[in-house]
Design an enzyme around this catalytic site. Structure first.
Site, PDB file in Angstrom:
ATOM      1  N   ASP A  25       0.831  -1.205   0.000  1.00  0.00           N
ATOM      2  CA  ASP A  25       0.000   0.000   0.000  1.00  0.00           C
ATOM      3  C   ASP A  25       0.867   1.257   0.000  1.00  0.00           C
ATOM      4  O   ASP A  25       2.082   1.206   0.203  1.00  0.00           O
ATOM      5  CB  ASP A  25      -0.907   0.015   1.228  1.00  0.00           C
ATOM      6  N   TYR A  44       6.884  -9.597   6.809  1.00  0.00           N
ATOM      7  CA  TYR A  44       6.906  -8.162   7.058  1.00  0.00           C
ATOM      8  C   TYR A  44       7.476  -7.880   8.434  1.00  0.00           C
ATOM      9  O   TYR A  44       7.402  -8.726   9.326  1.00  0.00           O
ATOM     10  CB  TYR A  44       5.489  -7.578   7.006  1.00  0.00           C
TER      11      TYR A  44
END
Length: 264
Positions: free
Chosen positions: A51, A112
């Site tokens: 994003d 992540y």
């Protein structure tokens, strides 16, 4: 010829990975310079579509190019790209991909990290673009106790922004916190795949247990929900970095076919 590219970028000034008309995106910038060098590039495909504001140190993508163009550029490609690309995106390696390789569907997992500081002065100036400042003291013990209940395969609907006809079942393989020597808390989150806003929602739910405002059982209890939990805060994007993508040693095409099947 299919090529695998390993890519890093600072997401601060990008509107995410995916190309969008009128917006600066990682895919848009990268595709423009690859096309400049190769003349024609097909099928730029990424492992994880990050994003706006999300960073990457271990992103993976693939492209298809003419064999003769690869032979012409293979020895100079990285240096040429370093001269053409802006400073906030780098191609770290380029190599012929294994047979059947698909950057997205062949992946076994994505990993992540999310960085948070609970220091009273907030993030240090050189880390302000990749570290969230948290206004309350955080307990590492509470964070890890709450995270343990979220491991495994579950329906993470409470932590996802639902997309029509898309499953919210995911297998979280790793979810743990550490406190680095400089005091920064780092969450490591690894799963076979993630749905929209899932990592930042997981971190948001865990942080309010780490600072004592919710019991450690609360995040795990949300797994019974079948709709997004509005009380879960999606933390800001800038603390999140895609650090690695894992692939099988062999059988890339088989893995891609398996991934494409909708989870029950």
């Amino acid at each position: 010829m299919r090529l695998r590219l390993d890519v890093a970028y600072d997401g601060t000034d990008f509107s995410g990975w995916a190309a969008q008309p009128g917006r600066r995106t990682v895919a848009g910038v990268l595709a423009a310079e690859l096309t400049r060098l190769f003349g024609s590039v097909d099928g730029l495909t990424v492992a994880g579509r990050t994003d706006a504001g999300v960073h990457a140190t271990g992103q993976v993508c693939h492209i298809d190019v003419a064999d003769e163009a690869w032979e012409r550029l293979r020895d100079s490609l990285l240096r040429r790209l370093s001269g053409l690309l802006p400073g906030d995106v780098r191609v770290l390696s380029v190599a012929p991909a294994p047979e059947g390789f698909d950057a997205r569907f062949s992946a076994l997992w994505r990993r992540y990290e999310y960085r948070v500081t609970d220091a009273p002065w907030g993030p240090l100036p050189l880390r302000r673009h990749d570290t969230l400042g948290w206004p309350r003291q955080l307990s590492l013990t509470a964070l890890n106790a709450a995270a343990a209940a979220l491991l495994g395969e579950h329906d993470f609907a409470a932590f996802c922004r639902r997309k029509e006809h898309a499953t919210t079942v995911r297998a979280v393989q790793r979810l743990e916190w550490r406190r680095d020597p400089d005091g920064t808390l780092v969450a490591t989150v690894q799963a076979d795949a993630f749905c929209w806003s899932m990592v930042r929602s997981l971190v948001g739910a865990l942080l309010v247990t780490g600072d004592g405002r919710r019991p450690v059982e609360w995040p795990g209890g949300l797994l019974t929900r079948r709709e997004r939990a509005n009380e879960v805060t999606v933390v800001p994007a800038h603390g999140l970095t895609l650090v690695a993508v894992g692939y099988p040693e062999h059988g890339h095409a088989d893995r891609a076919e398996q991934t494409r099947r909708l989870r029950a």
